[in-house]
Every structure is written in structure tokens, then in C-alpha cells.
Scaffold this active site. Structure first.
Site, PDB file in Angstrom:
ATOM      1  N   ARG A   1      -2.844  -2.750 -17.719  1.00 25.78           N
ATOM      2  CA  ARG A   1      -3.579  -2.636 -19.147  1.00 25.78           C
ATOM      3  C   ARG A   1      -2.604  -2.445 -20.148  1.00 25.78           C
ATOM      4  O   ARG A   1      -3.102  -3.006 -21.193  1.00 25.78           O
ATOM      5  CB  ARG A   1      -4.509  -1.180 -19.029  1.00 25.78           C
ATOM      6  CG  ARG A   1      -5.596  -1.413 -18.202  1.00 25.78           C
ATOM      7  CD  ARG A   1      -6.483  -0.074 -18.452  1.00 25.78           C
ATOM      8  NE  ARG A   1      -7.375   0.068 -17.460  1.00 25.78           N
ATOM      9  CZ  ARG A   1      -7.689   1.178 -16.691  1.00 25.78           C
ATOM     10  NH1 ARG A   1      -6.508   1.968 -16.717  1.00 25.78           N
ATOM     11  NH2 ARG A   1      -8.494   1.039 -15.729  1.00 25.78           N
TER      12      ARG A   1
ATOM     13  N   LYS B   1       0.242   4.371  -0.473  1.00 26.57           N
ATOM     14  CA  LYS B   1      -0.658   5.882  -0.150  1.00 26.57           C
ATOM     15  C   LYS B   1      -0.896   6.605  -1.253  1.00 26.57           C
ATOM     16  O   LYS B   1      -0.381   6.417  -2.210  1.00 26.57           O
ATOM     17  CB  LYS B   1       0.342   6.462   0.935  1.00 26.57           C
ATOM     18  CG  LYS B   1       1.592   7.449   0.238  1.00 26.57           C
ATOM     19  CD  LYS B   1       1.938   8.311   1.344  1.00 26.57           C
ATOM     20  CE  LYS B   1       2.691   9.391   0.843  1.00 26.57           C
ATOM     21  NZ  LYS B   1       2.274  10.490   0.520  1.00 26.57           N
TER      22      LYS B   1
ATOM     23  N   ASP C   1       3.722   3.248   3.842  1.00 27.15           N
ATOM     24  CA  ASP C   1       4.249   4.751   4.075  1.00 27.15           C
ATOM     25  C   ASP C   1       5.826   4.614   4.006  1.00 27.15           C
ATOM     26  O   ASP C   1       6.339   4.243   5.053  1.00 27.15           O
ATOM     27  CB  ASP C   1       3.932   5.188   5.319  1.00 27.15           C
ATOM     28  CG  ASP C   1       4.129   6.767   5.551  1.00 27.15           C
ATOM     29  OD1 ASP C   1       4.860   7.311   4.769  1.00 27.15           O
ATOM     30  OD2 ASP C   1       3.614   7.572   6.528  1.00 27.15           O
ATOM     31  N   HIS C   2       6.476   4.899   2.743  1.00 23.16           N
ATOM     32  CA  HIS C   2       7.776   4.502   2.581  1.00 23.16           C
ATOM     33  C   HIS C   2       8.563   5.459   3.575  1.00 23.16           C
ATOM     34  O   HIS C   2       9.883   4.962   3.913  1.00 23.16           O
ATOM     35  CB  HIS C   2       8.128   4.742   1.238  1.00 23.16           C
ATOM     36  CG  HIS C   2       8.283   6.210   0.857  1.00 23.16           C
ATOM     37  ND1 HIS C   2       7.099   6.949   0.321  1.00 23.16           N
ATOM     38  CD2 HIS C   2       9.080   7.368   0.719  1.00 23.16           C
ATOM     39  CE1 HIS C   2       7.317   8.120   0.089  1.00 23.16           C
ATOM     40  NE2 HIS C   2       8.663   8.310   0.431  1.00 23.16           N
TER      41      HIS C   2
ATOM     42  N   LYS D   1      12.463   4.442   6.201  1.00 24.25           N
ATOM     43  CA  LYS D   1      13.836   5.171   6.293  1.00 24.25           C
ATOM     44  C   LYS D   1      14.584   4.770   7.651  1.00 24.25           C
ATOM     45  O   LYS D   1      13.875   4.782   8.758  1.00 24.25           O
ATOM     46  CB  LYS D   1      13.590   6.448   6.103  1.00 24.25           C
ATOM     47  CG  LYS D   1      13.117   6.829   4.723  1.00 24.25           C
ATOM     48  CD  LYS D   1      13.337   8.645   4.603  1.00 24.25           C
ATOM     49  CE  LYS D   1      12.335   8.949   3.495  1.00 24.25           C
ATOM     50  NZ  LYS D   1      13.274   8.786   2.264  1.00 24.25           N
TER      51      LYS D   1
ATOM     52  N   GLU E   1      10.947  20.297   2.350  1.00 28.70           N
ATOM     53  CA  GLU E   1      11.546  20.055   0.860  1.00 28.70           C
ATOM     54  C   GLU E   1      11.914  21.092   0.288  1.00 28.70           C
ATOM     55  O   GLU E   1      11.593  22.152   0.408  1.00 28.70           O
ATOM     56  CB  GLU E   1      10.504  19.107   0.263  1.00 28.70           C
ATOM     57  CG  GLU E   1      10.168  17.864   1.068  1.00 28.70           C
ATOM     58  CD  GLU E   1       9.041  17.161   0.175  1.00 28.70           C
ATOM     59  OE1 GLU E   1       9.271  16.226  -0.549  1.00 28.70           O
ATOM     60  OE2 GLU E   1       7.970  17.801   0.099  1.00 28.70           O
TER      61      GLU E   1
ATOM     62  N   ASP F   1      -0.551  15.019   1.785  1.00 27.78           N
ATOM     63  CA  ASP F   1       0.393  14.585   1.045  1.00 27.78           C
ATOM     64  C   ASP F   1       1.486  14.072   2.209  1.00 27.78           C
ATOM     65  O   ASP F   1       2.232  12.948   2.172  1.00 27.78           O
ATOM     66  CB  ASP F   1       1.107  15.157   0.187  1.00 27.78           C
ATOM     67  CG  ASP F   1       2.089  14.490  -0.565  1.00 27.78           C
ATOM     68  OD1 ASP F   1       1.807  13.389  -1.089  1.00 27.78           O
ATOM     69  OD2 ASP F   1       3.291  15.136  -0.964  1.00 27.78           O
TER      70      ASP F   1
ATOM     71  N   HIS G   1       3.056  11.019   6.997  1.00 31.00           N
ATOM     72  CA  HIS G   1       4.535  11.112   7.376  1.00 31.00           C
ATOM     73  C   HIS G   1       4.690  11.759   8.864  1.00 31.00           C
ATOM     74  O   HIS G   1       5.448  11.284   9.747  1.00 31.00           O
ATOM     75  CB  HIS G   1       5.463  11.670   6.362  1.00 31.00           C
ATOM     76  CG  HIS G   1       5.252  11.195   4.925  1.00 31.00           C
ATOM     77  ND1 HIS G   1       5.149   9.658   4.808  1.00 31.00           N
ATOM     78  CD2 HIS G   1       5.263  11.746   3.816  1.00 31.00           C
ATOM     79  CE1 HIS G   1       5.229   9.514   3.438  1.00 31.00           C
ATOM     80  NE2 HIS G   1       5.526  10.745   2.952  1.00 31.00           N
TER      81      HIS G   1
ATOM     82  N   LYS H   1       6.778  22.558   0.710  1.00 34.90           N
ATOM     83  CA  LYS H   1       7.724  22.300  -0.605  1.00 34.90           C
ATOM     84  C   LYS H   1       8.260  23.539  -0.802  1.00 34.90           C
ATOM     85  O   LYS H   1       7.991  24.648  -0.554  1.00 34.90           O
ATOM     86  CB  LYS H   1       6.771  21.881  -1.847  1.00 34.90           C
ATOM     87  CG  LYS H   1       6.417  20.587  -1.601  1.00 34.90           C
ATOM     88  CD  LYS H   1       5.737  19.787  -2.808  1.00 34.90           C
ATOM     89  CE  LYS H   1       5.708  18.450  -2.871  1.00 34.90           C
ATOM     90  NZ  LYS H   1       6.672  17.578  -2.675  1.00 34.90           N
TER      91      LYS H   1
ATOM     92  N   LYS I   1      16.373  21.509   2.759  1.00 37.68           N
ATOM     93  CA  LYS I   1      15.914  20.076   2.952  1.00 37.68           C
ATOM     94  C   LYS I   1      16.087  19.647   4.010  1.00 37.68           C
ATOM     95  O   LYS I   1      17.194  19.637   4.699  1.00 37.68           O
ATOM     96  CB  LYS I   1      16.187  19.038   1.781  1.00 37.68           C
ATOM     97  CG  LYS I   1      15.616  17.629   1.790  1.00 37.68           C
ATOM     98  CD  LYS I   1      16.421  16.771   0.879  1.00 37.68           C
ATOM     99  CE  LYS I   1      16.110  15.270   1.019  1.00 37.68           C
ATOM    100  NZ  LYS I   1      14.714  14.873   0.780  1.00 37.68           N
TER     101      LYS I   1
END
Lengths: 526, 332
Positions: free
Chosen positions: A76, A185, A214-215, A219, A253, A272, A277, A377, A382
Site C-alpha cells: 500500500r 507462517k 517454515d524458515h 537451517k 530461546e 508460534d 518448528h 522464551k 538458547k
């Protein structure tokens, strides 16, 4: 005379254009063959700036994009082609892994960038887009091949797909080339919304034209799981209920919600991370060996795992799951705020920032083996890993009193460390038969030279090639939603009054410990 | 541990130390021969990088005069919060004026049985050198660099003779491997089937490079792919016996290709390093095969990456071998 049969021989009819290029023998190239246009919807958004445009530029620097390509931004915001190029250069300068864009490569790349400003529900704007793409086909040689990338908020996915169809940009109206779509996603926020979205998608696209991203699957270490399982013979005989006691899959994480508070507060850890994942990792570790290394074979096997996942009875949800929300705590010696104090998060939010679930897979290989999945989280470290814990030895022969004979354990480390660790028992040197656990570790060393490309580069390149291995098929998305729906519904019906129930920087909520301790097991330390 | 002069007892001590070491994983024995002190640092750096990624027993053979005796280092991986894991073991041996047999025996005693052995020979020249012969006999893979120390054609010829001797070892030449992006660029001109006919009508080939190996390899590769023969010094003949002059000019930085020009009956195909950015190549075609200018970012690979690729791909490279044979006949 040359002694290599692969050299060029001109055919008797004198025409050489039917021959394969003889100079291609032995040249390893990743370049995408088909020319194409890629259209990014939501081109003024954060994902475009941080990830997608830097990925496209690096694909160009790596000479992976086809010789003839066009990149069209659509959103936009009011940009001209030139101001869009300026914005994209700024984003590359700031976020590209290869550093700022430089001439002459940037100028050459920028010539192929263009922009269309318009509403996502305005058919006239899509008609403009169609004309623009047809013009690119003539000017840039993009051969009517089209890849649409939906990087907008999920609420716009359906309207955009509808507009593509109405404006004649759907695959049915493109006989000259191929048409594909990448959908970011989340694919739905629950089973019903995912099915509704899929209904819209399949009105226009068939499954082979849809790439649900799904990034996490892009990996490299995730792909290493398949290599470990199917490029070795020693693990397969043990990879079943006879020898495996349990499997823990962790995606922990240290970060909070950062700038995604608004989105995350309506999602939570279960939606999420676990639904996509973590369940994807479960399918990779539990699937049968695929018949072939092609994407359909692999996706078929992953889907079979999902189909075999035992639905969690709603009566057992509060027993077989645990949820948490972080409160204030300490991260790396610094005070950290709680979830409810994060920007754009409701002050009394009941959103889960930690989720743990016990699943069973009801098939011959995994019957009665618990799979413990957890993600959260603001945890202590991590770490993403899959730990396969083997059963105890059937009869203790060795070891002095006091010696602990730990179960064997194979850990596939995904991030931040990449590698494999195997725990086994060994005799301590000396006159007595003392036994102790030792860990044999293999860590992939730090890469050098040719760096593994970030997930988005890999995945966009794969979609342009038509390789869907690392994308999620609809049946798998649906099955994953089916698996988590009883949990989502129960958690919604029965809010957790103890939130926040773990401190930032901790191992997670005590309820997660109780979940696994009830089975006589312990979580691996995060 | 370090000793002034390597003796059998030193070797025994090192072996005991190695046996005591807890090693997490090991992929190969990696023998590195160094004889030029000017190149020592980058060679050691590249060997370290390779062994950090591919845990190895690295045996550094230093024929530089200042290195004496034998020493053992362990490269470790990990951080302060985790237990250190031994990642690679490096034994350095001073080899200046040491008899080849003694070098061979010492190296043999240090190799891990059952692992592949890679010899990275950075000396110049290697033909008819007893030490080289002794070491290559222990290796499954040999890595050399024919444009590493000299800009002329001598090392390529040595390698061609070595290959002709049919020693059962997989050979990789870094000078050749560095050319893969140039080969891809040339191939791109003819990916379009409509232009492929031009491959039968090449009339002249000109390559400018900073050292001879690169230009010769590219010429030899093109000739061998297209079924040409060498019919004179710096001249090919195609299958219709058309003579194709091959001009190779030494200009610019060592190991860098600057330009390739292929002239056919009806077209000229050029790949030139950009004046503005030496990592960008401009591809252009004029004449009947004309196409728009295309820019390609050179995918420059550092030495460690090239060594790694050489190690990982240890099968016979038929394209390389036929190109090398073509170079041999061209220069004969």
C-alpha cells in the site's frame, strides 16, 4: 584425438542446438534455470527489509538467480520504482550478510527491481500488476514464470489469493509459464482458520504450486538430522521402541518477544513454535527412511508420522502438557522485564511463552515411546536439540556400589552448537570395576569460506527451482493443527491463574518439571 | 611438548602424548609440506582452518631452516562455560636436510590407521623429489597448486608428467579449482541452444591471466570439451581441421584471470574483469550470438575453502585430467 567420450560431437544433420552444452560437464552450478518474476506482497514491511530483499540480493551475488529475472514489490505504501530501489538499497546496506550493496552489481540488480503501489483488495491494482509482469516478460525475458510471495499479515492472504484469481494472475490463466506461491507462517491460527485459508488457496492453486514457508526447516543442522539417520547404518537398528526410552525435543530461546508483542500475544509458544518448528523436528526424527531423496517421498514419510500421533484426550491435556509465562528475572546478569511488561502485550495477558507437551506416536516403531516437546522464551540458554534417550541395560553386571549407570543418550544439537553427542558407560582405569558415564562429542567446527546461506536464501531459491522438500505440505499442516488443537482449546477454556510462573533466565515453569517427573524422567538442562 | 632435535625417543614421546589425548572425532590424516618461509604463515592458517572444521591429525613438515625438532599442539573448541573438546592434533616436524626415508618413517608412525590421508604439497617443484615420492605413497589424495609459487608453465607440466605416471592417488590442483566460476561463465554463453552452433565455429581464443597455469587450463579445458587437438605450439585444430590460434598473455596479478575472448565465425564472446570492481566480470556477446551485457560477481574462494573442496571431492576428475592432458600435448 581427445579421449573423453563426453566431448562434443556435431550431429550428422549439422544442427547443434539439440545437444547438451558440452562445456557444462563437471561444472557444479546452483544457478536457477527458469527465468522468472518474483512478486513480494507486503514489500514495505519489516520482513522484506530485514530478510527478503537482502536474501534476493545475495542470491544475485552468488549467481544463483537465473540470468533473466524481475523483482516486483507490491504494497500500500507510496513508492515510485526509484524510491523503492532506494529503500531496498538501504535495507541491503543495513541487513545483508555480505555488507553494503556496491556498484556495478547493485546498479545491475536495481534495474530489475520495480514497485506497484496498491490495495490488496483492489482488482484494478492487480490488473496493473498483470500488465507489469507481462511487460517484464518482454523487457526482462522472464518467460511468464511467476512466483508470488505473501509476506503480509495473515489476514491478507485470502484477499490477495482471491485478487490473483480475479485479475487473471492465477495458474489457470498462465499457460505460457509456471505460477507458484510462497505463504509465510502462520498458516492459520487454529485448525478452522487453517482449513478456511486452505479452501481459498486451493480454489486458485494446486498443492504442487504452494510453498508454505517454515524458515526453521531451511537451517542446515535440521537437514543434518536426515544425514545422521540415513547416511549411517549403526543407528537404525536401535531407532525404535525396543531400545529407545524417550525422546526430548527442545527449542529454547533467551530472547523475549522483542518487537513482536502484538503478534505474539495472540499466538503464544504453542502456535508460534510447537505447532510448526518443533513438530517438524519430531517428524524428521521419527519418520521412516524415505524411498527416495525427493521432496514427495520425504514429505510422505513426515506426514505418516503426523497421522500416527496419538490425539491428546482433552481430559489429559492438563496432565500431559505444561505452560508458562515468564515474569521478571535476570538474563546474563541484567534485570529482565516480565512478559506482561513487554511492549504491545496486554497487562493481564494469559498468553503462553512456554509450552511443553508429551506426545505418543502409535505405530510399530514408536508405540509407547514418549516424545517430550518443549519450547519457550526467556529461558536460561538458547538451545535447540533432539535428545534420544535409550533404555537402561537389562541386567547390571558391572559397577561398584555407588556407580551410576546412566542411560545411553544421543543428542543432535541444532543451535547454537551444531553437532552430535553420544553418552555411554566406560570402565574407569584402575583395579576396581568402577563405571562412569562419558560423553563423546562431535561439534561441527566453525564454517569458513563459503558460508551456509541463511534460511530465506535457501528457501526462496528452492521455490524458484520448484523444490518443495523444505516446505510444508497442506496435509502436514492440517495434521499438526489437529495434534495441538485439544491443547489450545483446553488452555483457552482453563486459563492458568499462576501466570507468570517462571522467571526470565530460568529453566521454565515447575509444572513442566512435574509433567516429566511424573514419568520418572527429567528434562535435560537448558 | 617441544624438543630441539627430533629423535626416536621424541617420536615415542609424541606418540604416547597423542595416545593419551582425548579426541572427540577425527576425519583424516592431513600431511602438509612447507618449504618456503614466505608462504609458511598462510599455509599454516589454512591448515588450521581445515582441521578445525574437519578434525584431523595434522602433520606439518617444515623444510624451512628455522624449524627444528618435533612439537605437538592441540587445537581446541569450546568456550569458557563448556568442557573443552580436543578438535585437532597438530604435530610439527622440522625436516630441513632430513633424509626422505626418515621423513617417511616418522610420518608413518604418526598416521592414524584407518583414516584417509591427504598430502598437501606446497613445495616447488615436486617431480623426481624423493621426499615427495615417499610421502605421496602414503596418501590417498594429493593437493597441489601449480600457480602457487611460479607464474610460468613449469608446474603444470610437472603435474601432467606426474599424472601420466599413473600413481594411484587422487589429485586436485588448486589452480584448476579456482577456475570453476570462469568455466561456468564461458559455459553460460552457450547455454542458449540457439547459440550452441557457434561452438563449432571458434576461430580464435585469447586469455589474459596473471600466471600461465590458469590460461593454459582454460584453453586445455575448452579444447578437450570440444574435441579439439593440439596441432602446434599454442594452436588447436577443431574436428574440421580448422586451425585455432590460442593466445595466452601473462598480465595482472598472479592466479587471477583478467579476460577471455572467444572469436567465432560470426560472433565474439568476451568475459572481462570490470575496471570498477575486480571481483565483477562483464559478459558480453556481439555478432550473431549477441546478447545483453551480464554482470557476474566472481565467487572468490579462500585457500582453506579450496583445500577443503579438494579434500571432500576425492573422486577422479575426468574433466580436469583431460584438460591437463590437452595442456601437455599443447606444450609438448
Amino acid at each position: 584425438m581427445p579421449d573423453n567420450a563426453a566431448t562434443l560431437t556435431k550431429p550428422a544433420d549439422g544442427k547443434a542446438d539439440g545437444l547438451a552444452n558440452p562445456l557444462r560437464a563437471g561444472i557444479d552450478t546452483n544457478r536457477i534455470k527458469d527465468p522468472c518474476n518474483i512478486v513480494f506482497f507486503g514489500a514495505s514491511g519489516d520482513l522484506m527489509k530485514r530478510m527478503l530483499m537482502p536474501a534476493m540480493y545475495n542470491l544475485r551475488l552468488g549467481d544463483i538467480l537465473p540470468s533473466d529475472f524481475g523483482i516486483v514489490g507490491f504494497s500500500r505504501s507510496e513508492f515510485t520504482d526509484d524510491t523503492f530501489r532506494d529503500e531496498m538499497k538501504k535495507s541491503i546496506d543495513e541487513f545483508s550478510r555480505t555488507g553494503p550493496a556496491k556498484d556495478p552489481m547493485w546498479s545491475d540488480f536495481a534495474k530489475r527491481l520495480s514497485y506497484i503501489s496498491g490495495d490488496f483488495d483492489d482488482v484494478k491494482c492487480f490488473a496493473n500488476l498483470k500488465k507489469h509482469l507481462e511487460n517484464n516478460d518482454k523487457e526482462l525475458g522472464t518467460a511468464a514464470n511467476r512466483l508470488f510471495y505473501l509476506s503480509t499479515p495473515p489476514s491478507l492472504f485470502s484477499p490477495i489469493i482471491d485478487m490473483l484469481e480475479q485479475s487473471g494472475l492465477g495458474p489457470k490463466d498462465n499457460a505460457k509459464g509456471w505460477t507458484r506461491i510462497i505463504i509465510e507462517k502462520p498458516f492459520g491460527t487454529d485448525l478452522a482458520s487453517a482449513r478456511a485459508l486452505q479452501t481459498e488457496v486451493e480454489k486458485v492453486f494446486n498443492e504442487k504450486q504452494v510453498y508454505r514457508i517454515d524458515h526453521y526447516l531451511g537451517k542446515e543442522p535440521v537437514q543434518d538430522i536426515m544425514a545422521l539417520r540415513f547416511a549411517n547404518v549403526i543407528f537404525e537398528p536401535l531407532w525404535n521402541r525396543r531400545y529407545v526410552d524417550s525422546i526430548q525435543i527442545t527449542a529454547a530461546e533467551t530472547v523475549g518477544v522483542e518487537l513482536r508483542g502484538g503478534y505474539y500475544d495472540n499466538a503464544g509458544a504453542l502456535r508460534d513454535m510447537i505447532q510448526n518448528h518443533v513438530i517438524n523436528l519430531l517428524t524428521l526424527v521419527a519418520m521412516e527412511p524415505p524411498a527416495q531423496a525427493n521432496f514427495e517421498s520425504i514429505r510422505d514419510e513426515k506426514f505418516k508420522v503426523l497421522m500416527a500421533m496419538r490425539p491428546i484426550d482433552k481430559q489429559r491435556v492438563l496432565i500431559d502438557t505444561a505452560r508458562g509465562q515468564y515474569g521478571p528475572g535476570t538474563m546474563g546478569g541484567q534485570a529482565a522485564i516480565g512478559y506482561r511488561q513487554e511492549p504491545d502485550v496486554r497487562p493481564q495477558s494469559n498468553t503462553d511463552t512456554y509450552a511443553a507437551i508429551k506426545f505418543y506416536i502409535d505405530n510399530w516403531r514408536w508405540s509407547d515411546v514418549p516424545f517430550y516437546l518443549r519450547s519457550g522464551k526467556r529461558l536460561a540458554h538458547k538451545t535447540s536439540e533432539i535428545a534420544v534417550r535409550f533404555k537402561s541395560i537389562p541386567h547390571r553386571l558391572f559397577g561398584e556400589a555407588g556407580d551410576t549407570l546412566d542411560n545411553n543418550e544421543l543428542v543432535m544439537k541444532i543451535q547454537p552448537e551444531e553437532g552430535i553427542s553420544l553418552r555411554f558407560s566406560a570402565k574407569v582405569p584402575g583395579p576396581k570395576m568402577h563405571i562412569r558415564s562419558v560423553s563423546m562429542d562431535f561439534n561441527y567446527g566453525t564454517g569458513f569460506g563459503v558460508v551456509s546461506p541463511p534460511a530465506y536464501e535457501r528457501l526462496i531459491g528452492d521455490a524458484m527451482r520448484g523444490d518443495a522438500t523444505l516446505f510444508t505440505r497442506w496435509d502436514a499442516v492440517e495434521a499438526a493443527w489437529q495434534a495441538v488443537m485439544p491443547v489450545l482449546e483446553t488452555w483457552q477454556e482453563v486459563p492458568d491463574e499462576t501466570f507468570p510462573n517462571y522467571a526470565a533466565g530460568s529453566q521454565g515453569p515447575a509444572s513442566a518439571d512435574r509433567l516429566i517427573q511424573a514419568d520418572g524422567r527429567e528434562w535435560r538442562k537448558i | 611438548m617441544t624438543t630441539e632435535h627430533a629423535t626416536p625417543s621424541d617420536l615415542e614421546a609424541i606418540r604416547k602424548e597423542l595416545a593419551r589425548t582425548v579426541l572427540s572425532a577425527m576425519t583424516m590424516n592431513f600431511i602438509v609440506w612447507i618449504e618456503n618461509p614466505e608462504h609458511r604463515d598462510w599455509i599454516l592458517d589454512a591448515a588450521d582452518k581445515v582441521s578445525a572444521k574437519h578434525p584431523s591429525r595434522v602433520v606439518i613438515l617444515e623444510a624451512c631452516s628455522k624449524v627444528k625438532g618435533m612439537s605437538l599442539q592441540r587445537a581446541t573448541h569450546g568456550d569458557d562455560t563448556s568442557e573443552m573438546t580436543v578438535h585437532a592434533q597438530r604435530v610439527t616436524i622440522g625436516c630441513n636436510a632430513v633424509a626422505p626415508d626418515q621423513v617417511r618413517e616418522t610420518v608413518h608412525a604418526l598416521l592414524v590407521t584407518g583414516l584417509p590421508t591427504v598430502l598437501w604439497w606446497t613445495g616447488n617443484p615436486f617431480a623426481r623429489r624423493p621426499t615427495f615420492d615417499a610421502l605421496v605413497a602414503s596418501a590417498e589424495s594429493l593437493v597441489v597448486n601449480t600457480s602457487g609459487l611460479s607464474a610460468d608453465e613449469s608446474m603444470v607440466l610437472e603435474l601432467e608428467k606426474f599424472m601420466a605416471s599413473r600413481t594411484p592417488v587422487s589429485v586436485r590442483d588448486i589452480a584448476w579449482m579456482r577456475l570453476s566460476s570462469w568455466q561456468d561463465m564461458i559455459a553460460q554463453f552457450f547455454d542458449n541452444a540457439a547459440v550452441r552452433e557457434e561452438l563449432f565455429a571458434i576461430r580464435r581464443l585469447r586469455i589474459v591471466a596473471g600466471s600461465d597455469a590458469e590460461a593454459l587450463y582454460l584453453g586445455g579445458w575448452l579444447g578437450s570439451r570440444l574435441g579439439w587437438t593440439a596441432c602446434g605450439h599454442d594452436e588447436f585444430c577443431d574436428r574440421q581441421d580448422v586451425h585455432i590460434p590460442f593466445e595466452h598473455v601473462r598480465d595482472g596479478g598472479a592466479r587471477r584471470v583478467r579476460s577471455i575472448e572467444i572469436t567465432t565465425k560470426n560472433s565474439v564472446f568476451t568475459a572481462n574483469v570490470s575496471d570498477g570492481d575486480e571481483n565483477v566480470v562483464i559478459l558480453k556477446a556481439t555478432g550473431s550470438g549477441a546478447r545483453g551485457e551480464r554482470l557476474v560477481q566472481l565467487q572468490s574462494m579462500d585457500n582453506a575453502s579450496l583445500i577443503e573442496r579438494a579434500i571432500l571431492d576425492s573422486t577422479t576428475d575426468e574433466v580436469f585430467e583431460t584438460a591437463l592432458r590437452m595442456v601437455g600435448t599443447l606444450l609438448a
